[in-house]
Design a protein around this motif. Structure first.
Motif, short mmCIF file in Angstrom:
data_model
loop_
_atom_site.label_atom_id
_atom_site.label_comp_id
_atom_site.label_asym_id
_atom_site.label_seq_id
_atom_site.Cartn_x
_atom_site.Cartn_y
_atom_site.Cartn_z
N VAL A 90 0.84 -1.21 0.00
CA VAL A 90 0.00 0.00 0.00
C VAL A 90 0.87 1.25 0.00
O VAL A 90 0.64 2.20 -0.76
N VAL A 93 2.29 1.88 -3.44
CA VAL A 93 1.35 2.49 -4.38
C VAL A 93 1.20 3.97 -4.07
O VAL A 93 1.18 4.82 -4.99
N LEU A 94 1.11 4.32 -2.78
CA LEU A 94 0.99 5.73 -2.42
C LEU A 94 2.19 6.51 -2.93
O LEU A 94 2.05 7.58 -3.54
N TRP A 127 -6.60 -9.70 -4.09
CA TRP A 127 -6.66 -8.95 -2.83
C TRP A 127 -7.57 -9.66 -1.84
O TRP A 127 -7.23 -9.84 -0.67
N SER A 131 -6.24 -11.13 1.57
CA SER A 131 -6.62 -10.55 2.87
C SER A 131 -7.41 -11.55 3.70
O SER A 131 -7.28 -11.59 4.92
N PHE B 430 -11.24 -4.05 2.04
CA PHE B 430 -11.89 -3.71 0.77
C PHE B 430 -11.78 -2.21 0.51
O PHE B 430 -11.52 -1.78 -0.62
N VAL B 432 -9.57 -0.14 1.59
CA VAL B 432 -8.20 0.21 1.23
C VAL B 432 -7.93 -0.18 -0.22
O VAL B 432 -7.31 0.56 -0.99
N LEU B 433 -8.44 -1.36 -0.62
CA LEU B 433 -8.27 -1.80 -2.00
C LEU B 433 -8.88 -0.79 -2.96
O LEU B 433 -8.26 -0.42 -3.97
N ILE B 436 -6.50 2.25 -3.19
CA ILE B 436 -5.28 2.13 -3.98
C ILE B 436 -5.61 1.80 -5.42
O ILE B 436 -4.89 2.21 -6.33
#
Lengths: 285, 654, 234
Positions: A90, A93-94, A127, A131, B430, B432-433, B436
């Protein structure tokens, strides 16, 4: 290119759909893809020392003095390691969004729009699976560790029924504003304001309070339970390290909450016995 | 029959429209009422009630522990008198009483109450226009947050001065309690209040909220609650932390009544606001705005309303029971007489955890709402964003006891609560997904609102990961009640919540005030606060790991270093927040005049002119497309298709 | 200009059907909040009942056993003329009667029977007043005070919650009656009577919960609670 040419004429062609590996390979060839992966790895390695730094901070006043505390530290270590990859991704990506993909400033809305990506099936599935697996791992790890810790603390009494086990010690812990009192009912009701513990013997705590809620926290032993007025709570521990440790109150209990602290002395069995004798207690075993 | 059956007409946009029959004449006492009469009514009735109670109470009145009861009775009477008198003076009872006697608010009255042709005076009245209510909410919220922030500065000053003590332990405890509850109240309303009221009706293409008068009621009840909370500081204070665990709270001075009454009134305000927002969203969306065409911010506000609606009554009843314990000597939480401390903890956390999501979900939703505008691409996987919000709401009521792992109330319950708590990381993931995914390959227009979103996602990751330790019972056995917890929830509530609110306020500022928020000053404030925030709370994590309990005035020398760093960071936050506040104030007074759609958004609220006319839209809009319809065709899609084509051809030739 | 067949709100000019739909939804949501509050009360009562902390559930000196509440409770200055549990059922019955009358009034309004509406709403209002008086008498004649342990506290708070609900019903019921008298509730505009009927039905359920609690959960199942501040059992 007309759409008609894309439709294969052979009826068996749909069964020969291109393997998704091919798509992944083409994805990896995009200019940003590898950079983000590399960035993820770099950030991950930068975050990696945290796993040890957290433990170093936890051990500042002394290494773990019980199996329970060791389990706790192990949990913290594993959880840190597990959460680093996803955090690193994350953050990557930021960071890449700010430095890699084009950015503009100014007072007017940009003239050019970005690609309209409404969803990406592979990405979403990856994802979700990742997760969920991660959450499942955390849950399973937590349940197993909790069962183990429970066995280590609540199980102390049943442990001494096992042949060859050293007998356990029962201590009644009473919190009141703003002192702790430790009573040894097996030693003629001996009381003390410092917690003396025998080394390597299971200790069983009954905890209550005489006024408001306190929290009995034996820091380096990893023991924590509320002292509730009108109720008795139970926990236990086996101290496996000699030395002086801390008891702090971890639940706001009024004016001098901050000063509701005392010491733990973990003693060898002989020293513990002589402390009991000198303080007027009766030796049971 | 007193019904006026004559049908009058009125010209609306050039057409003769029949006017409804009125149930009585317009006008009346309410036209003379405003904030001033509210203050007079409140203070007057409070004084009278207090005086009468003091006379009526025999001086020998005492409770079971022989404490004199007179201060309790008088303070309670003053608080009740204040609320009733203030609402009376504001004109809150006019509508219901006129309904009872069958003399309904007339159309002319309704227009007057909406603030038509009243100019600036309408901000000081019981105004029903949702835009006025939104601005009123914003001002009240900023006041609450500023008050609580000032207390935070004092707390950190005390903790940083490890060599001496500035405050008495009682006053220190009172500060942490008041800081906590004031921040919680402020953060609960900071997005749902100002933005929920001002923006949501416009975003869904409605003229106003479903119940305009209830809207005014909710904001003025909040206004009435604020002085009660502040007054408790002068009545001995709330010395028990924001959670005011019993029976410590029973020991507290009479100031505790201020807390209890604040919560009781605030819970009513929240319930009304929630019902209003939910009904508005469910029944008043524009024609064509199906659920898949409803912006994600509306979902976020709806979710927060759902949780506020079912969770707040538990908190309210916990405080009602505490209040009767104090005033009428009942024994709900008094363990000597059959009361249970675990009862309080359960009731409290039945609110306490959903409330965290009441703060977080709107903040995430506002971030997701503004990202597509600044990245010029659609929201990534809208369905997942909705699924994330729904998942959080569904699980929010099943996790409360993770605050009670260490209380020993039911050791076996720790297993299921650990399970449900860790499950909630999936729907949060979710969100956060979606964030991004929306950043993915977007050209960032790096204006202040978007930059704040970067801060939100960063803080949310740290807060989320540290939350995983706390959700795990074995790790919580070390962290519970330590500074680690404090740092964690500040990362969530402040790092994600407050920075999200700053993003939202900066984003909607042009629509709400007609001016652009000063980009340079605002950014300096934002990033100063962000840097200070990291310094403060990362070193607070360290203090927690070292074993410093929370809510302590004094501590061992080993914690000195981390507390010094924390305090320096806190001052930096304070400076940053003041700069941001100054940007708000100066821009509001004399900023650059904004066009009606300065961000080039495609959402409905930006399509109407600025300042927004009383009825929002001259003609109610019809929605024909999905939200966030930005973007150009993806160049890589063509490439992928050609790969498919190549492979298909190869497969064909084999 | 002919009068429209669709009645409209005098305040906003929207059709009554739209207003009614919105108001019904709002009412259901408010009932959700009320249910949550009532659940908080039920939790409080049953949690304290199950724990019997420090042996403090029953009033001091009293032994609580089901169905014998009256005889085993000591009389305090307020004279004990009522047993504790049956008045809860009696008041519930009175409230059910009021609710039935309100439903009758609402159905009459829908079918255009104005006299029926007046009778239903008026009688419902009067019966609600009777319920309030009954509830007040019960509350003031308990053979215990608020300070007499957890049972006394919990029962008194159930009564207080009932009284709060009855006051709400009185206020709204008065409004419905006055408006019916003015002819504001009729064949086309009956939704406010409908809302009150719905709300009264929920209030009946809340009263029922109180009656069930006070009847079936009297004697605490925990007979040897710990003594406060010690490690001994009673």
């Amino acid at each position: 290119m007309s759409a008609d040419t894309l439709i294969p004429e052979e009826p068996e062609a749909p069964t020969n759909r291109p393997p998704s590996m091919e798509r992944v390979r083409s994805w990896l060839q995009r200019p940003y893809a590898r950079k983000i992966l590399i960035l993820t790895v770099v950030i991950g390695f930068l975050l990696l020392p945290l796993a040890w730094l957290l433990l170093a901070a936890m051990n500042q006043t002394g290494a773990p003095a019980s199996e329970i505390m060791k389990d706790i530290e192990q949990t913290v270590f594993v959880f840190t390691l597990v959460s680093i990859p996803i955090t690193a991704f994350v953050f990557a990506v930021l960071v890449y969004s700010l430095i890699g993909w084009r950015q503009i400033s100014g007072d007017e809305p940009p003239m050019q729009d970005s690609p309209a990506i409404r969803t990406n099936t592979i990405g979403v599935i990856l994802w979700t699976v990742a997760s969920s697996l991660l959450a499942m791992f955390l849950v399973v790890w937590g349940l197993v560790e909790l069962a183990q810790i429970t066995a280590n603390s609540y199980g102390s009494i049943s442990a001494d029924e096992q042949p060859g086990q050293k007998s356990s010690e029962i201590i009644n812990v009473t919190g009141q504003q703003w002192v702790w009192t430790f009573e040894y009912p097996e030693h003629n009701g001996l009381t003390s304001d410092i917690l003396y513990l025998p080394l390597d013997r299971p200790v069983y705590f009954n905890v209550t309070s005489k006024d408001v809620i306190h929290n009995f926290w034996a820091v380096e032993l990893g023991v924590k339970i509320d002292a509730n007025p009108g109720a008795i709570t139970q926990t236990g521990v086996t101290a496996n390290k000699l030395g002086t440790f801390n008891v702090r109150c971890a639940e706001l209990c009024g004016m001098h909450h901050a000063f509701m602290q005392t010491q733990i002395q973990v003693l060898e069995q002989d020293a513990f016995d002589s402390w009991v004798r000198e303080s007027g207690g009766k030796k049971t075993s | 029959m007193s019904v006026d059956t004559a049908v009058e007409t009125k010209t609306v946009f050039g057409a003769e429209v029949p006017q409804p029959p009125q149930h009585g004449a317009a006008g009346g006492v309410m036209r003379g009422l405003n904030f001033g009469t509210g203050l007079i009514g409140g203070i007057g009735l409070a004084a009278v009630a207090g005086w009468v109670t003091a006379i009526l109470t025999p001086s020998s009145a005492s409770n079971a522990s022989f404490a004199p009861m007179e201060p309790t009775y008088v303070y309670l009477a003053v608080l009740l008198g204040w609320v009733v008198g203030f609402m009376l003076g504001m004109g809150a009872f006019v509508g219901p009483l006129r309904w009872v006697v069958g003399r309904d608010i007339t159309h002319a009255d309704a227009e007057y109450m909406a603030g038509k042709d009243l100019g600036r005076k309408r901000y000081w009245k019981y105004t029903t226009d949702h835009k006025v209510v939104g601005i009123q909410y914003l001002v009240v919220t900023l006041f609450i947050l500023g008050f609580a922030g000032l207390l935070a500065m004092l707390i950190r000053t005390e903790l940083g001065m490890t060599w001496t003590s500035l405050f008495t332990p009682s006053f220190y405890n009172s500060m942490i309690g008041t800081h906590g509850i004031a921040m919680i109240i402020g953060m609960i309303v900071v997005i749902s209040g100002p933005l929920g009221n001002f923006i949501v009706p416009m975003m869904i293409g409605a003229r106003d909220m479903a119940y305009p008068r209830l809207n005014a009621l909710s904001v003025w009840l909040l206004v009435a609650a604020v002085p009660m909370l502040v007054s408790s500081m002068f009545m001995g204070g709330i010395q028990d932390g924001w959670s005011v665990y019993q029976p410590l709270a029973s020991q507290a001075p009479v100031g505790m009544l201020g807390y209890q009454m604040t919560i009781i009134i605030f819970a009513i305000s929240t319930a009304i606001a929630s019902v209003n927002l939910m009904t508005t969203i469910l029944t008043m969306r524009a024609k064509g705005m199906t659920w898949s065409r409803t912006p994600i911010f509306v979902y976020g506000i709806f979710a927060a309303s759902v949780m506020g609606l079912y969770a707040f009554p538990f908190f309210q009843y916990a405080q009602i029971l505490g209040l009767t314990d104090r005033v009428f000597s009942t024994s709900f939480f008094d363990p000597l007489n059959g009361g249970s401390v675990w009862l309080y903890e359960n009731l409290f956390w039945l609110l306490g955890h959903p409330e965290v999501y009441v703060i977080l979900i709107p903040s995430m939703a506002v971030a997701l709402e503004l990202m597509p505008v600044f990245l010029r691409k659609p929201l990534f996987s809208f369905n997942f964003a909705v699924a994330g919000i729904v998942g959080v709401v569904a699980l929010s009521g099943l996790v409360w006891a993770h605050h009670m792992y260490m209380t020993g109330w039911a050791p076996a319950a720790n297993y299921p609560f650990m399970l449900s708590t860790e499950m909630i990381s999936i729907p949060v993931g979710f969100l956060v997904l979606v964030a991004i995914g929306t950043f993915w390959r977007g050209t960032a227009w790096t204006r202040l609102p978007l930059m704040a979103v970067y801060a939100v996602i960063f803080n949310k990751m740290i807060g989320g990961v540290t939350g995983v330790y706390l959700s795990d019972v074995p790790a919580d056995q070390y962290f519970h009640g330590s500074m680690f917890v404090v740092a964690h929830f500040h990362f969530m509530l402040m790092g994600a919540g407050l920075f999200g609110a700053m993003a939202g306020i900066a984003f909607f500022f042009p629509k709400m005030t007609g001016r652009i928020l000063d980009e340079r000053v605002g950014s300096i404030g934002l990033w100063t606060a962000f840097i200070g925030f990291q310094i403060t709370f990362i070193s607070m994590f360290v203090a927690g790991l070292q074993g410093q309990p929370r809510r302590v005035l004094d501590f061992d020398d080993q914690f000195n270093l981390s507390n010094w760093i924390s305090t320096i960071g806190a001052y930096i936050i304070g400076i940053g927040m003041l700069i941001f506040l100054s940007a708000i104030i100066t821009s509001w007074r004399s900023g650059v005049i904004a066009s009606s759609n300065p961000w080039g958004s495609k959402s409905l609220e930006w399509q109407t002119e600025t300042p927004v006319p009383l009825e929002n839209f001259p003609v109610l809009p019809v929605v024909t497309e999905r939200p966030y319809n930005y973007g150009v065709p993806d160049p890589y899609e063509a490439e992928l298709e050609s790969i498919d084509e190549d492979l298909t051809e190869k497969a064909g030739t084999k | 200009m002919s009068t429209s067949t669709l009645p409209v709100s005098p305040t906003t000019g929207e059709p009554i059907t739209t207003i009614a739909r919105r108001a019904r939804l709002g009412l259901w949501l408010l009932i959700v909040a009320d249910v949550a509050g009532t659940i908080a009360l039920v939790i409080s009562y049953s949690y304290l009942w199950s724990l019997n902390v420090n042996g403090g559930w029953a009033p001091p000196g009293a032994t609580l056993t089901a169905n014998q509440t009256n005889s085993t409770l000591p009389t305090t200055p307020s004279t004990a003329t009522f047993a504790v549990e049956w008045p809860f059922w009696a008041i519930l019955f009175v409230v059910v009667v009021a609710t039935a009358l309100m439903w009758f009034g609402y159905r009459s309004a829908r079918s255009g029977n104005h006299a029926g509406l007046m009778v239903g709403a008026g009688l419902s209002f009067l019966v609600t007043v009777a319920a309030l008086i009954f509830q007040w008498i019960q509350m003031s004649t308990f053979p215990f005070d608020a300070g007499d342990g957890a049972y006394a506290s919990a029962v008194l708070l159930l009564c207080a919650s009932n009284i709060f609900h009855l006051f709400l019903l009185l206020f709204i019921g008065m409004g419905i009656f006055m408006r019916a008298r003015k002819g504001l509730i009729d064949k086309t505009n009956w939704y406010q009577a409908q809302l009150l009927s719905y709300y009264m039905t929920w209030v009946c359920i809340a009263f029922l919960l109180g009656a069930i609690l006070t009847t079936f959960m009297v004697e605490s199942p925990n007979t040897d609670p710990a003594i406060f501040g010690t490690f001994k059992q009673q």
